[in-house]
Design a protein around this motif. Sequence first.
Motif, PDB file in Angstrom:
ATOM      1  N   ASP A 202      41.913  46.662  34.338  1.00 44.93           N
ATOM      2  CA  ASP A 202      42.231  46.270  32.963  1.00 44.93           C
ATOM      3  C   ASP A 202      42.213  44.768  32.762  1.00 44.93           C
ATOM      4  N   VAL A 203      42.143  44.039  33.838  1.00 47.08           N
ATOM      5  CA  VAL A 203      42.148  42.577  33.735  1.00 47.08           C
ATOM      6  C   VAL A 203      40.726  42.097  33.471  1.00 47.08           C
ATOM      7  N   SER A 204      40.627  40.953  32.834  1.00 52.28           N
ATOM      8  CA  SER A 204      39.315  40.367  32.546  1.00 52.28           C
ATOM      9  C   SER A 204      38.572  40.060  33.847  1.00 52.28           C
ATOM     10  N   ASP A 205      37.237  39.912  33.737  1.00 49.50           N
ATOM     11  CA  ASP A 205      36.423  39.593  34.906  1.00 49.50           C
ATOM     12  C   ASP A 205      36.599  38.162  35.373  1.00 49.50           C
ATOM     13  N   ASP A 206      37.379  37.385  34.659  1.00 46.13           N
ATOM     14  CA  ASP A 206      37.628  36.004  35.048  1.00 46.13           C
ATOM     15  C   ASP A 206      38.395  35.990  36.374  1.00 46.13           C
ATOM     16  N   GLU A 207      37.884  35.249  37.357  1.00 45.71           N
ATOM     17  CA  GLU A 207      38.507  35.207  38.678  1.00 45.71           C
ATOM     18  C   GLU A 207      39.894  34.574  38.624  1.00 45.71           C
ATOM     19  N   ALA A 208      40.096  33.645  37.729  1.00 47.86           N
ATOM     20  CA  ALA A 208      41.412  33.005  37.639  1.00 47.86           C
ATOM     21  C   ALA A 208      42.450  33.996  37.151  1.00 47.86           C
ATOM     22  N   LEU A 209      42.083  34.827  36.158  1.00 50.98           N
ATOM     23  CA  LEU A 209      43.026  35.830  35.655  1.00 50.98           C
ATOM     24  C   LEU A 209      43.289  36.916  36.711  1.00 50.98           C
ATOM     25  N   ILE A 210      42.251  37.272  37.479  1.00 49.74           N
ATOM     26  CA  ILE A 210      42.439  38.275  38.542  1.00 49.74           C
ATOM     27  C   ILE A 210      43.389  37.736  39.599  1.00 49.74           C
ATOM     28  N   ALA A 211      43.238  36.452  39.944  1.00 48.31           N
ATOM     29  CA  ALA A 211      44.119  35.853  40.952  1.00 48.31           C
ATOM     30  C   ALA A 211      45.559  35.824  40.450  1.00 48.31           C
ATOM     31  N   SER A 212      45.766  35.495  39.165  1.00 53.08           N
ATOM     32  CA  SER A 212      47.130  35.467  38.618  1.00 53.08           C
ATOM     33  C   SER A 212      47.736  36.859  38.604  1.00 53.08           C
ATOM     34  N   ALA A 213      46.917  37.871  38.223  1.00 54.15           N
ATOM     35  CA  ALA A 213      47.428  39.238  38.204  1.00 54.15           C
ATOM     36  C   ALA A 213      47.768  39.712  39.607  1.00 54.15           C
ATOM     37  N   LEU A 214      46.989  39.307  40.593  1.00 57.47           N
ATOM     38  CA  LEU A 214      47.260  39.699  41.979  1.00 57.47           C
ATOM     39  C   LEU A 214      48.572  39.087  42.473  1.00 57.47           C
ATOM     40  N   ILE A 215      48.816  37.826  42.129  1.00 64.06           N
ATOM     41  CA  ILE A 215      50.074  37.193  42.542  1.00 64.06           C
ATOM     42  C   ILE A 215      51.255  37.840  41.824  1.00 64.06           C
ATOM     43  N   HIS A 216      51.034  38.276  40.591  1.00 66.05           N
ATOM     44  CA  HIS A 216      52.102  38.966  39.867  1.00 66.05           C
ATOM     45  C   HIS A 216      52.456  40.285  40.571  1.00 66.05           C
ATOM     46  N   GLU A 217      51.444  41.036  41.005  1.00 67.13           N
ATOM     47  CA  GLU A 217      51.700  42.268  41.750  1.00 67.13           C
ATOM     48  C   GLU A 217      52.396  41.973  43.082  1.00 67.13           C
ATOM     49  N   THR A 218      52.056  40.864  43.682  1.00 67.75           N
ATOM     50  CA  THR A 218      52.709  40.483  44.937  1.00 67.75           C
ATOM     51  C   THR A 218      54.180  40.177  44.698  1.00 67.75           C
ATOM     52  N   LYS A 219      54.483  39.528  43.577  1.00 65.52           N
ATOM     53  CA  LYS A 219      55.881  39.224  43.244  1.00 65.52           C
ATOM     54  C   LYS A 219      56.678  40.507  43.041  1.00 65.52           C
ATOM     55  N   ILE A 220      56.057  41.490  42.400  1.00 69.05           N
ATOM     56  CA  ILE A 220      56.730  42.780  42.215  1.00 69.05           C
ATOM     57  C   ILE A 220      57.023  43.435  43.570  1.00 69.05           C
ATOM     58  N   THR A 221      56.097  43.351  44.512  1.00 69.03           N
ATOM     59  CA  THR A 221      56.291  43.942  45.844  1.00 69.03           C
ATOM     60  C   THR A 221      57.425  43.255  46.587  1.00 69.03           C
ATOM     61  N   VAL A 222      57.523  41.933  46.481  1.00 74.83           N
ATOM     62  CA  VAL A 222      58.604  41.201  47.160  1.00 74.83           C
ATOM     63  C   VAL A 222      59.960  41.619  46.587  1.00 74.83           C
ATOM     64  N   LYS A 223      60.049  41.746  45.241  1.00 73.18           N
ATOM     65  CA  LYS A 223      61.312  42.206  44.641  1.00 73.18           C
ATOM     66  C   LYS A 223      61.661  43.625  45.094  1.00 73.18           C
TER      67      LYS A 223
END
Length: 528
Positions: A202-223
């Motif tokens: 669902d994220v845009s093909d922009d690599e910067a947005l994909i990287a931000s979304a990936l770090i957001h998922e990582t933050k959820i996993t740490v919590k």
Amino acid sequence: MNYILYVKEKEITVIEQQTFCKLDHEVLTLDWSDDSAEKFLKSLSKYSTVTVVLDFIDENLHYEWVPKLLPWEKPVMVDRLTAKAKSEGSLFVHAKWLPVFRTNASGREEQQLLIASVLRSPEVERLFGLFETLNVTLIGVYSYAFLMGDFFFAKVAPRLHISRKQLAHPFLLVIRESHCHFRQIFFHHGVLKISRHIDLEDVSDDEALIASALIHETKITVKYLYNQKILPINAEVGFVYLAVERDNENRVVELFKQTIPFSNWQSDNWFAKAGNLNELLHLQEHCRNQGAMNVLMTFLFKVRPGSFYHVPYAVRIKRFLVLRKGMYVIWITVALLGSYGFIQQGIDNYLLSEKTQWIETQSHQLQLEKSQLQRSIDLKYNAEDIKAIVEFSEALLHKPSAMIVEADLEFLSQVLQQHSHILMTDLKWRVNQQFDSDTLLVSLSGQVIPFNKTYEQPVKWVDDFVSSLAKSPKVQFIDLIQEPLDRRTQKSLQVDGKSNNDDQALPFAIRFNIQNSRKNPASLKGEP
């Protein structure tokens, strides 16, 4: 051929070892809803092997603290927990003792036990039933998440220069499987604890947005780790990001450093690294765009780790393969030993034939030398004549009469030594007993040498010899029977007329009597 079946909830991907990394390779996908899987398995040859990699979302990972047991007590505990998991609906179960220990509140020492299981489903049961029905050579069943963990620790961590001490700390491994699909695996004490899929379609093909979304998922996993008390609140968590294609992976690591760490994190307790699998593993150019799954399959084809899930049919196949390999080893060993024995026997036969030929050559050469010696030496007497003479001499020496004659004729050898021109050729004697004394009548024949066509010297030498014998006190009478030259004129002329012969010696003969000094009539009776 060797095949890997990558099994997921929706489909089965077939990976062939010889073709999966080729540039024009087409991926074969089997659908659960039709009989494509059965057709594929029927088309396999009897020499093909199949490995199954399971990648299910509902793969259950359960960690249980159990009392610390002795080695012979652990199998009973594993069997009990495995039976429990199967009774709860698990089709495959894997139990493993982890090197993690603790002491609980009551002071009891405990060890952590991993129980991984795959829930029972009609599709999976049918697939494994086809393996056994069609006699497919199934050599292993693996979990994708645990296989990825083995791949990371064995191949990637050393190339990223991550130490064993750092690997013991808690960290997240994030792998980019495709453009918008990621796999996130959490490790603690070097043991896999959590595995989850991250879908960013669902994220845009922009690599910067994909990287931000990936770090957001990582933050959820740490919590989630904090909330489930898997880690203490605000505990350090490391981060490793792996990609196959070049997508500026270092930017993802920088976003992690800026977003996740708390201010109280100690730098020695966490790390953040990134790597590109193409560069780390030195993949071939036409394999670089095949994705992380093919990188993992390459590891599985080459390393062949032990099967993860215990499947009875696969265990039987493995035992059969081990037995067949053992038979091959025995057959090859016997063949090598037989070849060695055959070669050794051939070498021995060759050396023996060479030695036999050499002996025959030597024997033939010695035979030739013997023949040459026999031709060069013309013996007057052979060995039998010499033997007869020796035996006669020994018998003669043992006779009393011979002993008497030996003593009485001793002077004769002394006289012969004084006259070198006299050669004795024959000596005969007999005992003539008269009254109380014995007399030896001796007849001597000989030759006077040399004869140089003149008779003066030979006649003089014979006369001197006769005179020397006559002077001996033992000689009573001497008579020259045959002279070298008859002194009568007529005879002399006859001899002179024959002076042209080639004789170099003149014969003569004498007879004389010897008084025996020994008195032994009894012993001499009957002597001729």
